[in-house]
Design a protein around this motif. Structure first.
Motif, PDB file in Angstrom:
ATOM      1  N   TYR A 458       0.798  -1.226   0.000  1.00  0.00           N
ATOM      2  CA  TYR A 458       0.000   0.000   0.000  1.00  0.00           C
ATOM      3  C   TYR A 458       0.835   1.282   0.000  1.00  0.00           C
ATOM      4  CZ  TYR A 458      -3.610  -3.353   1.094  1.00  0.00           C
ATOM      5  OH  TYR A 458      -4.434  -4.424   1.047  1.00  0.00           O
ATOM      6  N   ASN A 554     -10.482  -1.381   5.639  1.00  0.00           N
ATOM      7  CA  ASN A 554      -9.364  -0.570   6.096  1.00  0.00           C
ATOM      8  C   ASN A 554      -9.412  -0.412   7.618  1.00  0.00           C
ATOM      9  OD1 ASN A 554      -8.773  -0.328   3.435  1.00  0.00           O
ATOM     10  ND2 ASN A 554      -9.677   1.708   3.213  1.00  0.00           N
ATOM     11  N   ILE A 585      -5.138   4.297   4.411  1.00  0.00           N
ATOM     12  CA  ILE A 585      -5.540   3.925   3.045  1.00  0.00           C
ATOM     13  C   ILE A 585      -6.721   4.778   2.601  1.00  0.00           C
ATOM     14  CG2 ILE A 585      -6.385   2.029   1.596  1.00  0.00           C
ATOM     15  CD1 ILE A 585      -4.818   0.123   3.394  1.00  0.00           C
TER      16      ILE A 585
END
Lengths: 1232, 483
Positions: A458, A554, A585
Motif C-alpha cells: 500500500y 481498512n 488507506i
C-alpha cells in the motif's frame, strides 16, 4: 571482508507514462525554434593572414571562424614551429591542408572537433645501400600504414645493445652480429622479432595497438571568466571523465555524478539519498556537507562549492539537463578560484553547456535512459519481529508507574498519544477486564501478524528515473545553434506521487563580423509534481499493525493520534457529531498537493575585438524561477475533520447540537508561491598577446560585476473551500486566537480551551546585492615559465554588518615551470611532459546575509496577546565579527610518461582558515546561548592524485585505468570559544569541534562494560569505573577521541575497457579513515515503549516510524553474569541517578569504522557496427546497461552501510532507509 | 570608414564606462531587506515590548519543585527527569554540567531586550520625550521583574545585616552577548538596583492599565512592594501597595477584577468547563484574565489531571476548608496514598507576572505587620475582600481576635491557599527564613511509597539558595558559587 549483494526488484507494477499532451506542446515549440535555423547553414569560409606565428594561434583563428574545437598536444605544436599562411574564403579542408603542409602533423575531424596527431609522412628515402661496417645496422620502424614509429625499443635478443627509434622512426645499432635477432617493443605496438640475416639496412613493419591517450588531453581550462590553455595556468584544475559522467544515470542533478571523477571533490552520501542526488536534510550541516572540495573549510559559513553555469552563478543545478553539459571544470586552489571572490573559498564548479558548430550540417541526437531502482529496503532498521516485540513489551510493561488513568485520559489534542492494541490488552488484563488466558490468546494472535507485506503493497512502489533528451545542432557562417529538449520522469517510491520535468535549452551564436560575436542561451525548465496523501512508514512502526483487516476493510488507526482510547473517541464523536476514524488507506485520495515550477535562465554575451588582442566581453544573465504549490484536503480528510473537532464547542446538554467554529463543509486549501530572480552584469576587458614569436605570452583581464539576488515566498490558507465553485467560508480568527473556543471537544490547550494560533498568511523576502571588481594577469615565457596573479574585491549589502568588515580583497599568485620543455629534459625519452606548479593566495568567506551581524537585527513577532504587532531579535550583534579568511597553498606536478600511456597529476595543498565563522557559544546570562561569530582557526592539508594508465592498447582492445585519490587531514588549530568546554558530558554529547582535533570529531565515553546490575560504566582518567548520573562535572580527560565522521581518504578507481564495439566501464568509489556512531537502543527505561502520535499538517505525510523497538533490547542485561556477554544495559522502569544510559549510546564501544568501498556503477555498452549503421542511415547507435551501488567492502562488522547512517548531525544517532541500491539502468544513444 | 570605426570605439568606451560607473553607485548596495530592521525609531523600541519572546518563562516548575506544599509519590517520581528529582531532594548539585538551564536562559534573553531598550531608546528618532521615557520606564520595570527571579533562585534571602557582604547576582546593564566576565557583587547592590529601576520608572509609567501585556505604574508599585517584602521592609511596602490598589481601582483601561468563584465556576462563568471535576476549572487566556496585571505565562507540569508524582501534602490540604471553592482546583481520585493528599488539576499554564490576589495579600500582610488587624483599612478587610470571592460570604469570614502574629501567619497561610503550586511558596519560604517571627521553621520534603513508608529530605538553610549552574560558572570564569 563483508560482501553483500544487493538486489533490486524489477517490474512490480511499472506504469505507462501519460504525459504526452504536455510533451507534445513542448515538442512543437522546440521544433519551431529549431526549424528557424535549418536554413542558416552554409559553406565554410575561412580567411587567414598570418606570418610567422605559432600553429596554435592559427588554430585559434580557425576555431573562432568555424566554431570547430581543436584537440592537440601543445608540445607537438611547439615542435612544429611557426607558419605563414594567407588564404581567403577557403574551405576548412583547404585551410588545414595549408596549415599542416610542411609539418609532421595530420588531422582528423571527430564530430566538430579537429584532432591534431603527429604523422611522419611516408617520404623517407630509400634505404641507403652504401657499404657500411658489418657491425652497424640501420633501420626504420613503421606501422601498417608506413607511418614512422617513434620511441620503439630495439634490442638484440641475447645481447646487450639497446636503442630507441628517433623522431623519424630510425634506429642504429653499431656493434651487432649480422645474424642477430632484433626485438622491437613499445607500449603502443605488438612485440615483434626480426632476424637481421646479414642485412645492414632494414625497414620493420610493426602492428600498432589503438591508443586513445591523445583524445583525453585537456588543452584548455575555463575559469568562468576566461578560457586559457592549461599550460599557461598554474592553478589546480580538474576535469571529470565526461563519458562516465554522461553514462551515470543515477540522478537528474549532475553534481552527484561527479563522485570519484575529481580528486578532492567529496560527495557525502551519508544522510542522503544517492538515488536522486538530493539530500533529505534541507538545512544545516547535512546539506552543506554534501559536496565538498578539499575538506571542510568552514564551520558555519557555506561549505559547498560555488556552481557556475555559462558564467552565471546558480544555486540549484537540478534544472540543468546533464545531457547539455559540454564541459565541467573544478577549480580547487586560490589561483583557480580567487577570481570568483568571497564565495569561492570552497572551490568552484564551472559548467559550460553545448553549442553548435559553425558550418555544420544539422545533427540530431537522441539519448534516453531508464533507471530502475526498485523498492527501497524498508526493513533495513534493526527492529523486532511481532513475536519478539510482544514478548519484550510484556517484560517491560509497568502499569503501576504508567497508571491506567494516566495513559488513558485525554489531556490535550497537542499532547499524549493513544494506546496501541498490545498495551490495551495488557491494561485490560491488569484491570481485570479480561482473564490472563484471554489476554494471552489476544497477544499471541498479534505475535503472529506481520504487516510487512501490507506496508509494501500500500505504501511503496518501484522507484525509477526516466530521462529522454533529443538535441539538434548545426550552424552556418553567421549563426550556429544547439538546442535540446528533455523529458524526465522521476518516479519516487511513494504511490501517488508524480514528478515530471521538461527542459528546453537553446544556445545560439551570432557572428556579425570578424570582430563582433554574440551569443544567447535560453534555458527553460518546467517541473510539475503532484502527491496524494500517503504516509511515511517503515519497519520502525508497530510490526503487527495491519492496514487492512482480514475482511479487506481498512483498519481504523485513530489511536495513532491524540485519541487515547475508544471511549475517548466515542465521547468526542458524540459530542461533535463528527466521525474520527483514521485509516491511512482511506486518506490516500482525500487530499492532493500540486506544484508547478518554471525556471527560465537567459544568458547573453557579447565579445568585441577592440584593438590588437584587446577584447571587450560582456556577460548578462537573468534567471527567474517561479513555483506555485497548492494543497487541498477535502472535508472527509482526517486533517480537516480533526481540526473541526478541536474547534467545536461541546453541547452543555447532551441533546443539543454542538457549536462549530470551523466550517463543516468544504476543505482546507493553501497556496505557496515562490519567486526567485537573479541577474548578473559583467563587463570585462582582456588583453591577450604574444610577442617575439611566442616568446612572451601575456594575458590580462580587468572587469566589473554586479549581481542581485531576490526571493520572495508567500503562503496563504483558507478553510471551507469548495474546489468546484472556488468558494470559501469566513471564520472569526480573532475570537479563535485571543479568547479561543472554551469547552472545546478535543481542546488543544489546557482548561478545555482551544486556541488557533497558526498564521493564515505569511510572506518573506530576501534581497542581496553584490558588486565586484577583479583583475587577472598571466605571463608565459618561452612556453616554459608562467606567472599568474589575480585580485578581486566584493562589496555587498550584507545587512547589519559594519562597512569596515567588508573591505577584504582576495588575491592569489602562482607560478608554473614546464620543466619538461627544458633542453636538458628533452633527451629523456620516456618522459613526455612534466610541469611544476605552485600557487598561494587568500580567499574569503562572508557570513551569509543576516546570519551574523554587527548590529542587533530585528524581525516581526506577532502575538495575539500583545496590543499590536511586535518586534523581536533575530540576530544578536557581534561587533567583533570579521570575514573568514583562508590562506591557500598548492604545489602540483603534471606528468605524462611512456609515450603518454601513464599520465596524471599530483597536488599537495594547505588551507589555513582563520576567523572561522561558526556558532559560538556565549555567556548564557548575557542573553543568548550562542551566536554566529568568529569561532577559531582550522587547517586542511591534503594530497590529491590523479593517475591514469593505458594498460592495454591494441586494434580491437584497450583498457584504461584511472585512480583518483585524495587524502585530507583537517585540524582545528584554535578555538576561540567564549565559554570553554570543561566537562566530559558536553564534550562527548555536544561537541564536534575541539582544538587540536579534526572538525566533525566524534568523542566518546571510554566504555568500561556493564556492571553487575546491568548499568553502563565508563573509565575515568584514573582508571576507575564510573556509572552515576549525578550532576558533578567529570574531567574531559575521560573522553576518547574516536576520529572524525568526514572521510580522510576518498576517491575512485575507474576502469574503462573497449573491445571492438563493446565497452565496459566501472567505478569503484571508496571513503576511508572515518568513523560513525552506531544506532543502538536508547529506550532503556519508562515501563512502556514510545508511542507514535501522528501530527497532521497539510502537505506532510504522517510518519509511522515509531512503535517498534531496537532488536538490541532482546540481548539486554537481564541477570547477573549477563554483563560478560552483552553491552546492552538493563531495562529499568524508573530513571535514577544510579546510572546514565548516554554512557552506553555515546560510548566508545558504539563507534564503528565507517570505511567502505562501493561499486558505484558498472556500465556495459555496445555500439552498432558501421556496416549496420550505414544501412540504417544513422551515424551512431549505442546501447548501455548499468548497475549501481553494489556494496563491495565495509570495515564494520555490524552490516551497516555508512551511506545510510546518520552520524552526529545535531548529535542524533540514527539511520535512513537505503534507496537505489542495486539499481539497473538501460540506455540508448542515437546520432543522426 | 576609419572615422566611423573610431567613433564606434569611443561610443563603446563611453558605454562601458557608463555601465561600470552606473553599477558602483552607492545606493546600489544600500537596500534594506524587507522583513528585517535595525532599531532606530522610537516606535521600533515600542514594538519590541510587544514581542512574544517576553511572555513565556520556565521558572515556575523549579519554584514548585522546591515548595514545601509538595510531596512526591513513588514509583512515578522515579520516572521524572533527574533535575526534578534532585530539586525535590534539595540536593546540592541540580544541573547537569552540559545543560543550559532554561529557567535562566529565558530570563537572560528577555533581560537583553530590556537592556537594549534602556540603553538606546532615548537616542532613538521620531518620538517625543514623553514617549521615550515611557518606553524606558517599561523596560526598567521589566528588568526589575527579571532580577526578582534571579535573586529568588540564586542569592541568599535578604538579611539587612549581612546583605552588603552576601553574594549578589551579576548586574547586567549592557546588551552585549560577547561579555563573559560577570562578577556577582553584593546582595545589597542587586536589591538597590531593583529598587532604583522601579522608583525611577514609576513616574513615567501610565497609572492606567491600557494593556496587561505592557508595564503600568500599578505594576511597578506592586513589584517594588514585592522587593520590599523580600527585604522585610513592610512599612516601606504599605504606601506603595496603597498606591497600586488605588491606581487599579481607578483604572479605566482593561478590566481588572478578582474572579468571584461563587459565580465564575458555574455554567457561563469565565472559569467554567464541562469537565471541571476531571481537569479543574479553566483559566481564561492572558488578555482576558481580569486578575492579571502583567501578562506572563508559565507551563507547569506539577499541575494536571494525570499528574501523580507530586501532590499537595496532607498538611497543606488541611488548610482548605471544605467550603473553600479553591478546593475545586484539586481532586484525589485515583490517588491511593498518602491519606489526605490532593492532586492539583489546573491551570497547567499559569498566569505569572503579577496577579491581583497577590497584591491584596501583600497589603494584608503589611497591614498586619503594621498591627492594623481588623476594621476599615486593616489586614482583615483585604483578606475578606479576597476570600469573599473564593467562597460564599458566610464561609469567607476569618477568625476573630487573632493576635498580630496570628494574623500575619493567617495571611501567610492564605497566600498558600491562594497560590499553592505556582511557586509563590518558595518566595515566602525564603523571606520567612530571615524573618524573626518564622526563622525557627524548618522545611522537609517527603517521598511517599505505596507501602506507607516515607523518605524525608530536609531543606538545609544553605539550599534556600540554589548553586549556580555549572554552565554559568564556566561561562564566567571567576564567578563565585554558592555554598
Amino acid at each position: 571482508m563483508h560482501l553483500k549483494a544487493n538486489y533490486c526488484y524489477p517490474s512490480k507494477h511499472w506504469k505507462v507514462f501519460t504525459k504526452t499532451l504536455s510533451l507534445m506542446k513542448f515538442m512543437a515549440i522546440f521544433i519551431f525554434i529549431a526549424g528557424l535555423h535549418v536554413s542558416a547553414k552554409a559553406n565554410t569560409q575561412i580567411t587567414l593572414s598570418e606570418h610567422n606565428v605559432q600553429l596554435q594561434k592559427v588554430f585559434q583563428q580557425i576555431q573562432l571562424q568555424t566554431g570547430y574545437d581543436f584537440r592537440y598536444n601543445v608540445e607537438l605544436l611547439q615542435q612544429a614551429g611557426t607558419i605563414s599562411i594567407d588564404v581567403k574564403n577557403v574551405s576548412l579542408e583547404k585551410a588545414m591542408e595549408q596549415c599542416l603542409k610542411d609539418k609532421l602533423l595530420s588531422y582528423s575531424v571527430v564530430q566538430k572537433t579537429i584532432v591534431i596527431k603527429p604523422i611522419e609522412t611516408n617520404s623517407f628515402k630509400p634505404v641507403n645501400r652504401l657499404s657500411l661496417p658489418p657491425s652497424e645496422i640501420k633501420g626504420k620502424v613503421v606501422d601498417e600504414k608506413g607511418v614512422a614509429m617513434v620511441g620503439v625499443t630495439v634490442s638484440v635478443k641475447g645481447g646487450k645493445e639497446v636503442t630507441i627509434t628517433n623522431e623519424k622512426g630510425e634506429f642504429r645499432l653499431t656493434n651487432t652480429d649480422q645474424n642477430a635477432t632484433l626485438l622491437f617493443t613499445a607500449i603502443n605496438i605488438e612485440p615483434f622479432e626480426l632476424n637481421v640475416n646479414g642485412r645492414t639496412s632494414i625497414i620493420v613493419n610493426v602492428k600498432t595497438k589503438i591508443t586513445i591517450v591523445d583524445e583525453v588531453i585537456i588543452n584548455s581550462v575555463n575559469t568562468g571568466y576566461q578560457t586559457i590553455s592549461k599550460e599557461r595556468s598554474a592553478g589546480a584544475f580538474a576535469k571529470p571523465n565526461l563519458e562516465i559522467l554522461q553514462d551515470r544515470a543515477s540522478s537528474v542533478n549532475i553534481l552527484p555524478r561527479l563522485e570519484g571523477l575529481i580528486p578532492g571533490f567529496t560527495v557525502n552520501f551519508a544522510q542522503g539519498n544517492p538515488a536522486n542526488g538530493t539530500n533529505r536534510l534541507t538545512s544545516g550541516e547535512g546539506k552543506s556537507n554534501q559536496f565538498i572540495i578539499r575538506g571542510i573549510g568552514s564551520v558555519q559559513a557555506e561549505r559547498a562549492p560555488l556552481y557556475v553555469v555559462n558564467g552565471i552563478i546558480l544555486d540549484d543545478l537540478n534544472s540543468l539537463n546533464a545531457n547539455d553539459v559540454e564541459d565541467v571544470t573544478v577549480l580547487k586552489d586560490a589561483t583557480a578560484s580567487s577570481i570568483w571572490g568571497s564565495r569561492a573559498a570552497n572551490g568552484v564548479v564551472i559548467i559550460t553547456t553545448k553549442k553548435g558548430s559553425r558550418n555544420q550540417k544539422i545533427k540530431v541526437q537522441y539519448d534516453a535512459f531508464y533507471n530502475m531502482m526498485g523498492v527501497p529496503d524498508y526493513n533495513y532498521f534493526p527492529r523486532m519481529s511481532s513475536a519478539e516485540f510482544i514478548k519484550t513489551a510484556r517484560e517491560v510493561f509497568d502499569p503501576v508507574v504508567n497508571t491506567w488513568p494516566n495513559v488513558s485520559t485525554f489531556t490535550t489534542a497537542t499532547s499524549g498519544a493513544g494506546l496501541p492494541p498490545h498495551e490495551m490488552i495488557l491494561y485490560n488484563q491488569f484491570r481485570g477486564l479480561i482473564s490472563a488466558t484471554r489476554a494471552n490468546a489476544q497477544l499471541d494472535s498479534l505475535s503472529a501478524i506481520n504487516n510487512n507485506q501490507q506496508m509494501g503493497d500500500y505504501f511503496y512502489r518501484n522507484q525509477s528515473l526516466l530521462n529522454q533528451t533529443i538535441s539538434l545542432s548545426g550552424g552556418g557562417n553567421a549563426h550556429s545553434f544547439y538546442g535540446s529538449f528533455s523529458y524526465i520522469n522521476n518516479q519516487s517510491y511513494t504511490p501517488g506521487e508524480q514528478n515530471n520535468q521538461y527542459t528546453l535549452n537553446l544556445r545560439q551564436d551570432f557572428r556579425l563580423n570578424n570582430r563582433v560575436n554574440f551569443y544567447l542561451i535560453t534555458d527553460l525548465s518546467n517541473n510539475i509534481t503532484s502527491t496524494k496523501r500517503s504516509i511515511s512508514v517503515d519497519n520502525r512502526f508497530l510490526p503487527y499493525q495491519l492496514f487492512k483487516d482480514g475482511n479487506g476493510r481498512n483498519t481504523d488507526l485513530s489511536y495513532l493520534s491524540y485519541i487515547t482510547t475508544d471511549s475517548v473517541k466515542n465521547a468526542f464523536e458524540s459530542q461533535s457529531q463528527i466521525n474520527l476514524n483514521y485509516s491511512p488507506i482511506d486518506e490516500f485520495d482525500r487530499g492532493q498537493t500540486n506544484s508547478n515550477g518554471l525556471n527560465a535562465r537567459i544568458t547573453a554575451g557579447v565579445s568585441l575585438k577592440l584593438y590588437k588582442g584587446v577584447k571587450f566581453e560582456g556577460t548578462y544573465g537573468y534567471t527567474r524561477g517561479a513555483n506555485k504549490t497548492t494543497n487541498f484536503d477535502n472535508e472527509n480528510s482526517f486533517l480537516v475533520r480533526n481540526q473541526l473537532v478541536q474547534f467545536t464547542q461541546a453541547p452543555v446538554a447532551p441533546s443539543t447540537t454542538p457549536t462549530y467554529f470551523f466550517p463543516r463543509t468544504g476543505g482546507q486549501f493553501s497556496t505557496n508561491d515562490l519567486l526567485q530572480k537573479r541577474w548578473t552584469i559583467r563587463n570585462q576587458l582582456s588583453f591577450d598577446t604574444s610577442l617575439n614569436k611566442g616568446k612572451h605570452q601575456i594575458i590580462f583581464l580587468l572587469g566589473q560585476e554586479a549581481q542581485e539576488n531576490f526571493s520572495n515566498t508567500s503562503n496563504s490558507i483558507t478553510r471551507g473551500f469548495d474546489p468546484l465553485l472556488l468558494t470559501y467560508q469566513n471564520i472569526d480568527y480573532n475570537l479563535l486566537s485571543v479568547t479561543g473556543v472554551t469547552n472545546a471537544v478535543a481542546a488543544t490547550g489546557s482548561g478545555k480551551i482551544s486556541r488557533f494560533t497558526s498564521p493564515i498568511f505569511s510572506i518573506s523576502e530576501n534581497l542581496t546585492r553584490v558588486t565586484s571588481y577583479y583583475s587577472n594577469i598571466g605571463y608565459t615565457l618561452n612556453s616554459k615559465y608562467t606567472l599568474n596573479g589575480s585580485w578581486r574585491i566584493d562589496e555587498s549589502n550584507l545587512f547589519g554588518v559594519d562597512k569596515s568588515a567588508q573591505k577584504k580583497p582576495v588575491w592569489s599568485v602562482g607560478t608554473k615551470w614546464a620543466i619538461g620543455n627544458e633542453a636538458f629534459m628533452k633527451n629523456i625519452e620516456w618522459l613526455n611532459y612534466l610541469a611544476l606548479r605552485a600557487t598561494y593566495g587568500i580567499t574569503g568567506n562572508a557570513p551569509s546575509p543576516g546570519s551574523a551581524t554587527s548590529f542587533d537585527v530585528l524581525t516581526s513577532a506577532n502575538s495575539t496577546f500583545a496590543p499590536g504587532p511586535g518586534l523581536r531579535i533575530l540576530t544578536y550583534a557581534n561587533k567583533a565579527l570579521t570575514w573568514e579568511r583562508t590562506e591557500n597553498l598548492n604545489l602540483g606536478i603534471d606528468f605524462k610518461f611512456l609515450n603518454r600511456r601513464i599520465y596524471g597529476s599530483l597536488d599537495y595543498y594547505e588551507r589555513k582558515t582563520t576567523d572561522l565563522i561558526g556558532q559560538v557559544p556565549v555567556n548564557l546570562i548575557a542573553g543568548a546561548s550562542s551566536i554566529v561569530g568568529n569561532f577559531g582557526d582550522m587547517d586542511n592539508k591534503g594530497i590529491e592524485l590523479s593517475l591514469s594508465s593505458l594498460n592495454i592498447s591494441s586494434k580491437n582492445f584497450s583498457w584504461t585505468t584511472t585512480l583518483n585519490l585524495s587524502h585530507n587531514v583537517n585540524t582545528i588549530t584554535k578555538l576561540r570559544q567564549i565559554t570553554p568546554i570543561s566537562d566530559l558530558q558536553r564534550l562527548v554529547q555536544q561537541t564536534k569541534y575541539y582544538e587540536g582535533y579534526p572538525a566533525l570529531s566524534i568523542f566518546a565515553y571510554n566504555w568500561a562494560g556493564l556492571d553487575n546490575l546491568g548499568d553502563p560504566q565508563i573509565f575515568l582518567p584514573d582508571g576507575s569505573k564510573y556509572k552515576s548520573a549525578s550532576a558533578t562535572a567529570l574531567s574531559i580527560d575521560g573522553a576518547r577521541s574516536m576520529g572524525t565522521f568526514q572521510p580522510i581518504w576518498n576517491g575512485a578507481l575507474l576502469n574503462f575497457i573497449t573491445f571492438k564495439n563493446f565497452s565496459l566501464s566501472s567505478s569503484i568509489i571508496f571513503n576511508m579513515g572515518h568513523v560513525g556512531r552506531r544506532d543502538v537502543t536508547q529506550e532503556l527505561n519508562g515501563g512502556r515503549f514510545n508511542t507514535n502520535r501522528l501530527t497532521f499538517s497539510q502537505g506532510n505525510y504522517p510518519q509511522l516510524q515509531v512503535g517498534n523497538v531496537h532488536s538490541d533490547l532482546l540481548s539486554r542485561w537481564k541477570k547477573q553474569g549477563d554483563e560478560l556477554i552483552t553491552d546492552v544495559p538493563v531495562y529499568l522502569t524508573t530513571n535514577t541517578n544510579r546510572r546514565n544510559i548516554a554512557y552506553y549510546y555515546f560510548g566508545s564501544n558504539n563507534v564503528y569504522n565507517a570505511s567502505y568501498a562501493k561499486l558505484r556503477d558498472i556500465t556495459f555498452s555496445y555500439g552498432l557496427p558501421q556496416s549496420v549503421l550505414r544501412k540504417l542511415r544513422i551515424n551512431e547507435m549505442r546501447f548501455r546497461i548499468q548497475s549501481s551501488n553494489l556494496m563491495l567492502w565495509r570495515a564494520n562488522t555490524y552490516d551497516l552501510d555508512p551511506e545510510f547512517q546518520i552520524t552526529d548531525i545535531n548529535y542524533t544517532i540514527d539511520r535512513t532507509m537505503p534507496v537505489g541500491q542495486g539499481a539497473v539502468t538501460i540506455g540508448l544513444n542515437v546520432k543522426f | 570608414m576609419k572615422a566611423v570605426l573610431k567613433n564606434k570605439k569611443y561610443l563603446l568606451v563611453v558605454l562601458i564606462a557608463s555601465i561600470l560607473l552606473g553599477a558602483c553607485k552607492k545606493s546600489f548596495l544600500e537596500v534594506t531587506p524587507r522583513g528585517r530592521l535595525i532599531a532606530t525609531k522610537t516606535n521600533d523600541y515600542n514594538l519590541m515590548l510587544n514581542s512574544t519572546d517576553l511572555i513565556n518563562y520556565a521558572i515556575a516548575p523549579v519554584y514548585t519543585a522546591l515548595g514545601d506544599e509538595v510531596i512526591s509519590l513513588d514509583p512515578v517520581f522515579g520516572t521524572r527527569p533527574a533535575k526534578d528529582q534532585r530539586l525535590f531532594r534539595y540536593e546540592d548539585n541540580i544541573y547537569d554540567p552540559a545543560v543550559e538551564p532554561s529557567e535562566i536562559t529565558t530570563l537572560a534573553r528577555v533581560l537583553y531586550v530590556y537592556n537594549k531598550i534602556i540603553n538606546e531608546v532615548m537616542d532613538s528618532e521620531g518620538g517625543t520625550v514623553a514617549e521615550k521615557t515611557g518606553i524606558l520606564a517599561e523596560a526598567l520595570t521589566g528588568r526589575a521583574w527579571i532580577y526578582l527571579h534571579f535573586t529568588n533562585l540564586f542569592t541568599k534571602p535578604y538579611n539587612p545585616t549581612t546583605a552588603s557582604s552576601d553574594l549578589g547576582f551579576p548586574i547586567i546593564t549592557l546588551a552585549d552577548v560577547t561579555i563573559s566576565n560577570y562578577k556577582r557583587g553584593s546582595l545589597k547592590e542587586v536589591y538597590d538596583f531593583m529598587i532604583n529601576d522601579l522608583t525611577s520608572a514609576m513616574p513615567n509609567l501610565s497609572p492606567n492599565i491600557s494593556s496587561r501585556f505592557r508595564a503600568s505604574r500599578p505594576l511597578a508599585q506592586a513589584l517594588l512592594a514585592k522587593v520590599y517584602l523580600a527585604m522585610g521592609r513592610f512599612s516601606d511596602a504599605l504606601p506603595v501597595l496603597d498606591g497600586a490598589i488605588n491606581n487599579i481601582t481607578a483604572n479605566t483601561g482593561v478590566p481588572m477584577r478578582l474572579y468571584d468563584l461563587n459565580v465564575e465556576l458555574l455554567l457561563g462563568g469565565a472559569l467554567f468547563n464541562t469537565s471541571m471535576s476531571v481537569i479543574g476549572p479553566s483559566l481564561p487566556t492572558l488578555p482576558n484574565n481580569t486578575e492579571s496585571l502583567y501578562s506572563r505565562q508559565e507551563s507547569n507540569s506539577y499541575n494536571g489531571s494525570t499528574n501523580n508524582f507530586s501532590v499537595l501534602s496532607p498538611a497543606a490540604a488541611t488548610l482548605y476548608a471544605a467550603t473553600d471553592l479553591r478546593r475545586r482546583y484539586y481532586n484525589n481520585t485515583s490517588l491511593t496514598y498518602p491519606a489526605g493528599c490532593l492532586r492539583r488539576l489546573s491551570p497547567t499554564i499559569q498566569s505569572a507576572g503579577m496577579n491581583l490576589p497577590e497584591i491584596y495579600l501583600m497589603r494584608a500582610e503589611c497591614r498586619a505587620r503594621a498591627n492594623s488587624l481588623y476594621g476599615s483599612g486593616s489586614a482583615a478587610q483585604d483578606l475578606l475582600f479576597l476570600r469573599q470571592r473564593r467562597m460564599t460570604l458566610a464561609n469567607a469570614t476569618i477568625p476573630t481576635l487573632l493576635t498580630q502574629n496570628q494574623m500575619i501567619n493567617y495571611v501567610i497561610e492564605e497566600r498558600l491557599r491562594e497560590a499553592a503550586f505556582t511557586g509563590l511558596r518558595w518566595f515566602d519560604m525564603r523571606r520567612l527564613s530571615v524573618d524573626p517571627l518564622f526563622s525557627s521553621r524548618t522545611y522537609t520534603h517527603t517521598l511517599h511509597y505505596a507501602n506507607g513508608s516515607t523518605v524525608n529530605y530536609p531543606l538545609r538553610p544553605e539550599r534556600l539558595t540554589l548553586r549556580i549552574p555549572p554552565r554559568i560558572l564556566a561561562d564566567n570564569p571567576g564567578m563565585e558559587d554558592n555554598k
